[in-house]
Enzyme design. Structure first.
Site, PDB file in Angstrom:
ATOM      1  N   HIS A   1     -14.175 -15.806  -0.732  1.00 47.09           N
ATOM      2  CA  HIS A   1     -13.101 -16.531  -1.412  1.00 47.09           C
ATOM      3  C   HIS A   1     -13.391 -16.796  -2.892  1.00 47.09           C
ATOM      4  O   HIS A   1     -12.474 -16.876  -3.712  1.00 47.09           O
ATOM      5  CB  HIS A   1     -12.850 -17.859  -0.684  1.00 47.09           C
ATOM      6  CG  HIS A   1     -11.440 -18.360  -0.817  1.00 47.09           C
ATOM      7  ND1 HIS A   1     -10.716 -18.249  -1.987  1.00 47.09           N
ATOM      8  CD2 HIS A   1     -10.623 -18.975   0.066  1.00 47.09           C
ATOM      9  CE1 HIS A   1      -9.512 -18.783  -1.799  1.00 47.09           C
ATOM     10  NE2 HIS A   1      -9.436 -19.214  -0.558  1.00 47.09           N
TER      11      HIS A   1
ATOM     12  N   ASP B   1      -0.914   0.173   4.465  1.00 47.98           N
ATOM     13  CA  ASP B   1      -0.508   1.388   5.179  1.00 47.98           C
ATOM     14  C   ASP B   1      -1.518   2.487   4.852  1.00 47.98           C
ATOM     15  O   ASP B   1      -1.639   2.907   3.709  1.00 47.98           O
ATOM     16  CB  ASP B   1       0.910   1.793   4.738  1.00 47.98           C
ATOM     17  CG  ASP B   1       1.405   3.064   5.422  1.00 47.98           C
ATOM     18  OD1 ASP B   1       0.639   3.687   6.187  1.00 47.98           O
ATOM     19  OD2 ASP B   1       2.568   3.447   5.161  1.00 47.98           O
TER      20      ASP B   1
END
Length: 457
Positions: free
Chosen positions: A154, A403
């Site tokens: 993070h 994708d």
């Protein structure tokens, strides 16, 4: 679910080729004030793809190409030449783990929060410190389905920047150009003003002064340790119709905004305000809190569109601060949803502008944090938030756009994170405008929460 690890390796960035010299591997990028104030922790997410999927080798090559564009993910956290925390651009690489499950996905993977999910991504906790800033696990199931477990540190990037990287990995795997390119200027973008102006109280919002350790603290740690096993994560699915009814309930009797003042609308409450207000009331009631208990929400606010000039949505790094609406628990539960939604709106609007973010930059850059020994209030070691709550909204992040060439994921979820009082909001995987909420609560409060979370009161 028996997950068999077949390989674990380091993937380094695939720089240029064509005689282009690779970039120097001894540079570093200092962390920004936003990076240093956020959680010092790896976040893990899980994707599921139906077959056909490209082979692991193609995903690995895509990762190497994406890391060449997002070099910081292939680096390591450390200290720069000036001794300040930095990302070392040493091209040390990301970890790639390959795994297999010899059963079909449908019968083996839990599509609800479960500790089993931790087997689908490399570990982010434990005694050994995880050096890699990005880790990937590709798990193949007997039916041809692929589960991608992805972990990222993070401090290097927030949800929006991480989502952008994941989309880039998909493009690179399909051998398409990575676009849009990340804006990597964390070292210079957030400079304090010539005449710093600290207009807001940052000492008790983003920072706090840690109390000196004394004997009684050890007892609390024990309670925390016992509590950990009793925390469960529950997934709630609010349909599009339910969300519409919540918004109507929150906004009933509120005049619509004047058309010419759209961005200052005081009218109808947003999906976020309505859903979070509803969850705040339901959790508070389920916890059995009442008059005299103060409950506080911690809501992450993305500053990219709030600063002037706006920070590009492709900015790579952290750009989040927090809003802290609070209320007496008895008041929160007994008053209508509209009251909770209004508290959320007001608290967010207090921090969601250029003045607040600039004030934070000036304060965090002033040396006061170091001089006074202040620590960030974003503390991942806190396992129990009660009577408070923390909300992370992933509603606007492009996680579903990953994708690799076989289409977008049919499922996406955060990994199993039993931190009592945390809530993650995601768009429903059905893509129908509904919302999923992952809520962590003590087992003893969960049944009551399940009973009331679908009631619109």
């Amino acid at each position: 679910m028996k997950v068999k690890i077949t390989s674990s390796k380091i993937v380094k960035p695939a720089h240029g080729g064509d005689g282009v010299a690779p970039p120097s591997a001894d540079e570093s990028v200092p962390l920004s004030v936003f990076d240093k104030v956020t959680y010092d922790v790896h976040i893990a997410v899980i994707y599921a793809f139906r077959p056909p999927n490209p082979p692991n080798a193609a995903l690995e090559q895509g990762l190497a190409r994406a890391l060449a564009v997002y070099r910081e993910w292939a680096g390591r956290l450390g200290d720069g030449p000036d001794g300040r925390p930095a990302v070392l651009l040493n091209d040390a690489g990301a970890r790639l783990v390959e795994a297999a499950v010899d059963a079909p996905l449908a019968t083996s993977m839990p599509f609800k929060p479960s500790p089993e999910l931790l087997r689908l991504h490399p570990s982010i906790v434990g005694d050994g410190h995880v050096e890699e800033l990005v880790q990937v696990q590709l798990t193949r199931f007997a039916c041809g389905s692929l589960v991608v477990g992805f972990t990222a540190h993070h401090r290097v990037a927030d949800g929006q920047a991480t989502g952008n990287f994941l989309v880039a990995w998909g493009l690179a795997t399909r051998r398409l150009p990575v676009e849009p390119l990340p804006v990597c200027d964390r070292a210079t973008r957030f400079q304090p003003r010539d005449t710093p102006l600290v207009e807001f109280p940052h000492r008790d919002t983003e920072y706090y002064l840690p109390a000196k350790k004394c004997g009684s603290d050890d007892d609390e740690d024990d309670i925390g340790g016992v509590a950990h096993d009793k925390i469960k994560v529950h997934k709630v699915l609010f349909t599009k119709e339910f969300v519409a009814r919540l918004k109507a309930r929150a906004s009933s009797g509120v005049p619509p905004p004047p058309t010419h003042h759209h961005h200052h609308r005081r009218g109808h409450y947003s999906t976020f305000e309505s859903v979070v207000g509803h969850l705040w009331r339901a959790v508070t009631a389920a916890r059995g809190l009442g008059a005299g208990d103060t409950t506080r929400l911690r809501i992450s606010v993305n500053g990219r569109t709030r600063m002037r000039p706006p920070v590009p949505h492709t900015y790579f790094g952290n750009m989040v601060l927090w809003a802290f609406p609070r209320c007496d628990a008895g008041d929160l539960v007994s008053r209508p949803l509209q009251h909770a939604a209004e508290l959320i709106r007001r608290a967010v609007s207090r921090v969601a502008d250029d003045a607040y973010f600039r004030s934070f930059v000036d304060f965090a850059s002033s040396g006061a944090v170091e001089r006074e020994g202040l620590a960030p209030t974003a503390d991942e070691s806190q396992v129990v938030m009660c009577p408070d709550l923390e909300v992370d909204s992933w509603l606007g992040i492009s996680f579903y756009d990953l994708d690799f060439g076989g289409g977008c994921p049919f499922y996406f979820m955060p990994s199993y994170l039993p931190m009592e009082g945390t809530m993650f909001l995601l768009p429903s995987f059905l893509g129908d405008g509904g919302i999923e909420a992952y809520v962590s609560l003590f087992e003893g409060h969960l049944e009551e929460f399940k009973r009331i979370c679908y009631n619109i009161a």
